[in-house]
Design an enzyme around this catalytic site. Sequence first.
Site, PDB file in Angstrom:
ATOM      1  CE  LYS A  33      -2.171  -1.922   3.472  1.00  0.00           C
ATOM      2  NZ  LYS A  33      -1.812  -3.337   3.251  1.00  0.00           N
TER       3      LYS A  33
ATOM      4  CB  CYS B 153       9.576  -4.782   2.517  1.00  0.00           C
ATOM      5  SG  CYS B 153      11.271  -4.565   3.050  1.00  0.00           S
ATOM      6  N   PRO B 154       7.834  -4.989   5.147  1.00  0.00           N
ATOM      7  CG  PRO B 154       6.543  -6.917   5.450  1.00  0.00           C
ATOM      8  CD  PRO B 154       7.050  -5.986   4.396  1.00  0.00           C
TER       9      PRO B 154
ATOM     10  CG  ASP C  64       9.756   8.499  10.516  1.00  0.00           C
ATOM     11  OD1 ASP C  64       9.958   9.502  11.235  1.00  0.00           O
ATOM     12  OD2 ASP C  64       8.696   7.851  10.546  1.00  0.00           O
TER      13      ASP C  64
ATOM     14  CB  THR D 177       9.378   5.935   5.887  1.00  0.00           C
ATOM     15  OG1 THR D 177       8.995   5.307   4.662  1.00  0.00           O
ATOM     16  CG2 THR D 177      10.019   7.277   5.606  1.00  0.00           C
ATOM     17  CB  SER D 178       9.812   0.304   6.211  1.00  0.00           C
ATOM     18  OG  SER D 178       8.852  -0.713   6.226  1.00  0.00           O
ATOM     19  NE  ARG D 179       7.486  -1.402  12.416  1.00  0.00           N
ATOM     20  CZ  ARG D 179       6.555  -0.491  12.078  1.00  0.00           C
ATOM     21  NH1 ARG D 179       6.923   0.599  11.443  1.00  0.00           N
ATOM     22  NH2 ARG D 179       5.297  -0.674  12.396  1.00  0.00           N
TER      23      ARG D 179
ATOM     24  CG  HIS E   1       8.097   5.353  14.188  1.00  0.00           C
ATOM     25  ND1 HIS E   1       8.574   4.088  14.383  1.00  0.00           N
ATOM     26  CD2 HIS E   1       7.001   5.212  13.400  1.00  0.00           C
ATOM     27  CE1 HIS E   1       7.790   3.210  13.768  1.00  0.00           C
ATOM     28  NE2 HIS E   1       6.834   3.875  13.159  1.00  0.00           N
TER      29      HIS E   1
ATOM     30  CD  GLU F  29      11.510   3.107  16.036  1.00  0.00           C
ATOM     31  OE1 GLU F  29      12.016   3.402  14.937  1.00  0.00           O
ATOM     32  OE2 GLU F  29      10.290   3.129  16.254  1.00  0.00           O
TER      33      GLU F  29
HETATM   34  P1  NAI Z   1       1.836  -3.848   2.861  1.00  0.00           P
HETATM   35  O1  NAI Z   1       1.636  -5.140   3.585  1.00  0.00           O
HETATM   36  O2  NAI Z   1       0.702  -3.263   2.094  1.00  0.00           O
HETATM   37  O3  NAI Z   1       3.079  -3.973   1.861  1.00  0.00           O
HETATM   38  C1  NAI Z   1       4.296  -4.554   2.197  1.00  0.00           C
HETATM   39  C2  NAI Z   1       4.887  -5.142   0.915  1.00  0.00           C
HETATM   40  O4  NAI Z   1       6.216  -5.574   1.205  1.00  0.00           O
HETATM   41  C3  NAI Z   1       4.116  -6.338   0.381  1.00  0.00           C
HETATM   42  O5  NAI Z   1       3.729  -6.130  -0.960  1.00  0.00           O
HETATM   43  C4  NAI Z   1       5.111  -7.489   0.495  1.00  0.00           C
HETATM   44  O6  NAI Z   1       4.989  -8.443  -0.561  1.00  0.00           O
HETATM   45  C5  NAI Z   1       6.423  -6.742   0.412  1.00  0.00           C
HETATM   46  N1  NAI Z   1       7.571  -7.497   0.881  1.00  0.00           N
HETATM   47  C6  NAI Z   1       7.622  -8.438   1.856  1.00  0.00           C
HETATM   48  N2  NAI Z   1       8.878  -8.925   1.956  1.00  0.00           N
HETATM   49  C7  NAI Z   1       9.622  -8.281   1.025  1.00  0.00           C
HETATM   50  C8  NAI Z   1      10.987  -8.356   0.627  1.00  0.00           C
HETATM   51  N3  NAI Z   1      11.843  -9.215   1.209  1.00  0.00           N
HETATM   52  N4  NAI Z   1      11.412  -7.554  -0.374  1.00  0.00           N
HETATM   53  C9  NAI Z   1      10.556  -6.696  -0.982  1.00  0.00           C
HETATM   54  N5  NAI Z   1       9.250  -6.585  -0.660  1.00  0.00           N
HETATM   55  C10 NAI Z   1       8.799  -7.367   0.339  1.00  0.00           C
HETATM   56  O7  NAI Z   1       2.368  -2.838   3.980  1.00  0.00           O
HETATM   57  P2  NAI Z   1       2.332  -1.237   3.936  1.00  0.00           P
HETATM   58  O8  NAI Z   1       1.061  -0.751   4.526  1.00  0.00           O
HETATM   59  O9  NAI Z   1       2.735  -0.773   2.594  1.00  0.00           O
HETATM   60  O10 NAI Z   1       3.485  -0.894   4.998  1.00  0.00           O
HETATM   61  C11 NAI Z   1       4.836  -1.218   4.748  1.00  0.00           C
HETATM   62  C12 NAI Z   1       5.624  -1.046   6.038  1.00  0.00           C
HETATM   63  O11 NAI Z   1       5.665   0.333   6.390  1.00  0.00           O
HETATM   64  C13 NAI Z   1       4.980  -1.722   7.271  1.00  0.00           C
HETATM   65  O12 NAI Z   1       5.353  -3.082   7.351  1.00  0.00           O
HETATM   66  C14 NAI Z   1       5.540  -0.913   8.406  1.00  0.00           C
HETATM   67  O13 NAI Z   1       6.720  -1.551   8.865  1.00  0.00           O
HETATM   68  C15 NAI Z   1       5.916   0.430   7.779  1.00  0.00           C
HETATM   69  N6  NAI Z   1       5.139   1.552   8.338  1.00  0.00           N
HETATM   70  C16 NAI Z   1       5.817   2.623   8.873  1.00  0.00           C
HETATM   71  C17 NAI Z   1       5.134   3.702   9.412  1.00  0.00           C
HETATM   72  C18 NAI Z   1       5.847   4.907   9.984  1.00  0.00           C
HETATM   73  O14 NAI Z   1       5.205   5.742  10.662  1.00  0.00           O
HETATM   74  N7  NAI Z   1       7.132   5.100   9.773  1.00  0.00           N
HETATM   75  C19 NAI Z   1       3.673   3.695   9.460  1.00  0.00           C
HETATM   76  C20 NAI Z   1       3.041   2.562   8.799  1.00  0.00           C
HETATM   77  C21 NAI Z   1       3.773   1.520   8.289  1.00  0.00           C
END
Ligand code: NAI
Length: 325
Positions: free
Chosen positions: A154, A201-202, A254, A228-230, A291, A259
Amino acid sequence: MKIAFFNTKRYEKQAFEEANRDRGHEFLWIDLPLRAGTAPFAQGCAAACVFVNDQADAAAIVALAASGVKLIAARSAGFNHIDLAAARGVGIVVVRVPAYSPYAVAEYTLALMLSLNRHVHRAYNRVREGNFALDGLLGFDMHGRTVGLIGLGKIGACTAKILQGMGCRVIGHDPVSSVTGVTPVALPELLATSDIVSLHCPLTPETRHLIHAESIQQMKRGAMLINTSRGALVDTMAAIEGLKSGQLGSLGIDVYEEEADLFFKDLSETVIQDDVFARLLTFPNVLVTGHQAFFTADALTGIAVTTIGNISEFAATGQCRNAIS
Ligand code: NAI
């Protein structure tokens, strides 16, 4: 249902109280992060609501179960901080907010990219000191540059759309998802050809330190890395070495792998004990924020409404569509 909210900030409380207006759940605010030692404060609550820096590890989960908790409601999309096997073991259901505002994080990702590229963080300080010199502030046109997105879910998809609107060439690596107009490539090709690499990615055991010393060497010399992920997707020591050698041109984060002891608190009166983090702050080409990518009014409302919806569904049926299996 009585819900123990761990580690809740004032701005979140307001959103949750609003979302609960017609639902009638009872809230217990616990102004401490979830740890094994603080879990017993949830005594008498059927649900525990946790955020990203709460540690729902096996010990905390066992203590929550002993306190009567049947549901852990993560008020986040990511759930790497929750030991799902331990929860299953004690019969606790775990739910999350799979989507709230991907725009919030995608737009913030762009804020980091543009600030770093055009040195807005440095210019801000300079101008306040009466220094209007442009030396050191040279950037590049985003138009025509290649941006590599690791993760096309997303947030990755929203980020891609914004970048495409700016005329960037967007390439992506994701084992499952694809996005129209984003060229799918293998990870080595993405690293080797991107001017900017952005992580979406997660965090899982497989993606931990996805960006390490070798992958930084595979990147274009001087490329920008955005996370901005983890935090633990990046080996911070390797990033520091990359920055020192110039292999990594700039870094915008971020999130940070350690953290939990830093972010979401005012530590301005204390001495930061984390020397790795402190080293990061010395680079002019590093931009660190605590974050806040998710932090828009729209996202807070979305998180609160979905979390309260998850808890209500579980209270009514014993199940939830947003349960993590
Ligand atoms: P999502 O579940 O919609 O998309 C994650 C994508 O990563 C999926 O399409 C998955 O197939 C892909 N993926 C999994 N393993 C992978 C790999 N080894 N290589 C490449 N792609 C891979 O999740 P969304 O909503 O897009 O969120 C992504 C991440 O953003 C979350 O897991 C979270 O850690 C982080 N996040 C950070 C925030 C912040 O405030 N900094 C807030 C919200 C989310």
